[in-house]
Design a protein around this motif. Structure first.
Motif, PDB file in Angstrom:
ATOM      1  N   GLU A  81       0.813  -1.218   0.000  1.00 58.60           N
ATOM      2  CA  GLU A  81       0.000   0.000   0.000  1.00 58.60           C
ATOM      3  C   GLU A  81       0.848   1.271   0.000  1.00 58.60           C
ATOM      4  N   ILE A  82       1.968   1.262   0.707  1.00 59.54           N
ATOM      5  CA  ILE A  82       2.759   2.492   0.864  1.00 59.54           C
ATOM      6  C   ILE A  82       4.020   2.481   0.008  1.00 59.54           C
ATOM      7  N   TYR A  84       4.542   3.038  -3.167  1.00 56.59           N
ATOM      8  CA  TYR A  84       4.687   4.172  -4.094  1.00 56.59           C
ATOM      9  C   TYR A  84       5.014   5.458  -3.342  1.00 56.59           C
ATOM     10  N   LEU A  85       4.515   5.599  -2.098  1.00 58.51           N
ATOM     11  CA  LEU A  85       4.839   6.781  -1.300  1.00 58.51           C
ATOM     12  C   LEU A  85       6.324   6.817  -0.941  1.00 58.51           C
ATOM     13  N   GLU A  88       8.386   7.710  -4.139  1.00 57.22           N
ATOM     14  CA  GLU A  88       8.324   9.137  -4.447  1.00 57.22           C
ATOM     15  C   GLU A  88       9.182   9.941  -3.471  1.00 57.22           C
ATOM     16  N   MET A  89       9.137   9.563  -2.210  1.00 56.15           N
ATOM     17  CA  MET A  89       9.931  10.268  -1.206  1.00 56.15           C
ATOM     18  C   MET A  89      11.420  10.130  -1.487  1.00 56.15           C
ATOM     19  N   GLN A 124      11.417  10.793   7.035  1.00 57.46           N
ATOM     20  CA  GLN A 124      10.349  10.710   6.050  1.00 57.46           C
ATOM     21  C   GLN A 124       9.693   9.328   6.051  1.00 57.46           C
ATOM     22  N   ILE A 128       5.742   8.375   6.875  1.00 59.92           N
ATOM     23  CA  ILE A 128       4.862   7.623   5.979  1.00 59.92           C
ATOM     24  C   ILE A 128       4.290   6.390   6.679  1.00 59.92           C
ATOM     25  N   ASN A 132       0.228   5.807   7.971  1.00 60.89           N
ATOM     26  CA  ASN A 132      -0.581   4.820   7.240  1.00 60.89           C
ATOM     27  C   ASN A 132      -0.788   3.519   8.006  1.00 60.89           C
TER      28      ASN A 132
END
Length: 541
Positions: A81-82, A84-85, A88-89, A124, A128, A132
């Motif tokens: 679920e996370i 892609y976050l 990107e970070m 970071q 995240i 989540n």
């Protein structure tokens, strides 16, 4: 030995955390000669020494131990679920933002740059994951997150070969001629500063049953040589136990701590990759043991009073790309000279080799993202603390456990100030006496000034480092506030203990003696069974 056991029992019977820490420092006014274990300074081939000093059995694994297996499926779902976050970070931190920092001129620049980058990545990723995972890990809602905090731990290790100055002292004592080369205690001080530390009000579940700590299969190498032979230094300082917060904080148990690995870049190339890997293991062992020992000290345990239950923490070492995971269980802190060979318990540490989170970043794209690393990190966050069924603070008072619980204002303030002064390690207003070079030449090496009056400490056979913490003059009391200023030879006392004296006035004509004198001289003299003393005198005109 009987006298030392009595001292250990007295420390165990003290009610508050602050009193126990002051009692540990009571034998030395100027502090102990401590072996300094810095988190970011690991010399060559230091793993045997670190294992012996922390009594830790290290187990190298590819995956986390069995207690984490039940969390694997949930961690896999969250990682997907996370993912892609996180990608990107990482791209943004590498190429999208320009960061500046002020380097320390006393250290190499490249390790500082890597630590600064890893600090940004850890913060970071923590943001995240924690944002989540709240629905699946409700314990994170109540957790405390500490950034750039301080972890310090102090303990004694026995079975070490005596240094030359100790042997010389023993030679001057007739009754110790047969004990010249007997092992001695070494004071050890850990100093660390994690990037991020997560705390909770409940402890983590044990990795192994507490009885397994005595398993003979768990072995620790014996290292009795001088710590200077490995590359560690000795420093005179007070022993401090600080797990990143002060006594009385409700979140007093550690969950996860993150540490940088920039110091690896400052090591010599001749050390090789194998020793660099051992240096990471050394960093994890000292960081885990030091943080848990600090937490144990706030539960009332000391280096002389062993744990009655295990404590667990999780340690992560990273530079943003490479990640190492460690799970540590603290079973014992009893390692001083009388117990180092008798104590059968060992501490256990599971650790992985460094794993890459990604291969590289090119043209704004992340190449070869490793989801298993993210899943392992999420498992650390999912590991929920639980309430224990036994007494967590058996060696502290039932009602008074920290200085803040003391109702007497003056006693509470004195204890708090003394404790924090020792923990700060500020230098004394009178510096440590020293022997100047000319004194060594003309008074010691060549006795050419024998006719002078012997006033210096080394001429009178006085060891300034043997001075105790309570060996100093009491606070100065001005003459007008001293007991001698009042004529109390004709006074009596009422049922409440107040001094009743005739009417008198001071030099300004103000009355000093109402019918019941409001200032009751209260003098608390030094008591050998207590570790504090004070003189309280109030005069209200």
């Amino acid at each position: 030995m009987r006298e030392r056991d009595n001292i250990h029992e007295k420390i165990q019977k003290l009610w508050t955390v602050e009193e126990k820490q002051i009692a540990l420092n009571m034998p030395r006014y100027y502090g102990f000669p401590c072996v300094i274990l810095n988190e970011d300074k690991v010399p060559y081939n230091a793993l045997p020494l670190i294992q012996f000093y922390t009594k830790s059995h290290f187990i190298s694994v590819e995956k986390l131990p069995d207690p984490y297996l039940s969390l694997e499926s949930t961690a896999t779902t969250i990682a997907q679920e996370i993912k892609y976050l996180v990608e990107e970070m990482l791209i943004t931190e590498h190429e999208g933002v320009k960061h500046e920092f002020t380097p320390n001129s006393d250290k190499y620049l490249i390790p500082q740059e890597e630590d600064a980058f890893s600090k940004r990545i850890v913060r970071q990723i923590n943001r995240i994951i924690s944002n989540n995972m709240v629905d699946k890990a409700p314990h994170l809602l109540m957790a405390q997150f500490d950034y750039d905090t301080t972890h310090e731990a102090f303990w004694f290790v026995g079975g070490i070969e005596p240094p030359k100055n100790v042997i010389e002292k023993r030679k001057r004592r007739i009754w110790m001629k047969n004990q010249l080369y007997e092992p001695t205690d070494r004071a050890v001080q850990y100093l660390g500063s994690p990037i991020l530390a997560v705390r909770s009000n409940l402890p983590l579940k044990p990795l192994l049953d507490y009885k397994e700590a005595k398993n003979p299969e768990f072995t620790v190498p014996k290292y009795t040589y001088y710590p200077q032979t490995t590359g560690y230094t000795i420093e005179h300082r007070h022993g401090t136990n600080k797990p990143g917060f002060w006594p009385g904080d409700s979140d007093e148990f550690g969950l996860i701590s993150f540490h940088g690995r920039g110091h690896i870049l400052a090591r010599k190339n001749s050390f090789g990759p194998e020793d660099n890997l051992e240096a990471l293991h050394c960093q994890a062992l000292t960081a885990s043991y030091g943080w848990l020992l600090g937490q144990a000290s706030y539960q009332g345990f000391t280096t002389y009073n062993d744990l009655t239950y295990p404590l667990v923490t999780q340690t992560v070492i990273t530079n943003g790309q490479l990640w190492s995971f460690y799970a540590y269980q603290l079973n014992t802190i009893l390692m001083h000279n009388e117990k180092v060979d008798e104590n059968p318990k060992h501490n256990i540490c599971y650790g992985t080799k460094p794993m890459k989170l990604y291969e590289k970043i090119e043209n704004g794209k992340l190449i070869d993202f490793n989801e298993d690393v993210l899943k392992t990190l999420i498992q650390f966050y999912l590991n929920a603390p639980t309430k224990r069924k036994h007494n967590m603070k058996p060696y502290l008072g039932k009602e008074i456990q920290v200085a803040a619980d003391i109702e007497d204002d003056k006693k509470r303030c004195w204890l708090e100030d003394t404790y924090k002064h020792i923990m700060s390690n500020r230098p004394r207003h009178n510096l440590v006496p020293e022997m100047y070079h000319w004194e060594w030449i003309y008074k010691v090496l060549f006795n050419t000034r024998f006719f002078e009056r012997k006033v210096r400490f080394f001429e009178r056979n006085i060891n300034p480092f043997a001075r105790k913490l309570n060996d100093h003059l009491p606070p100065y009391i001005p003459k007008q506030l001293s007991l001698e200023h009042y004529d109390i030879s004709y006074s009596g006392a009422d049922k409440q203990g107040h001094v009743v004296t005739p009417q008198r006035v001071d030099q300004f004509g103000r009355s000093l003696t109402p019918s019941v004198h409001p200032h009751v001289p209260k003098v608390h003299h030094r008591d050998p069974d207590k570790i504090y003393y004070k003189i309280l005198i109030e005069v209200k005109f």
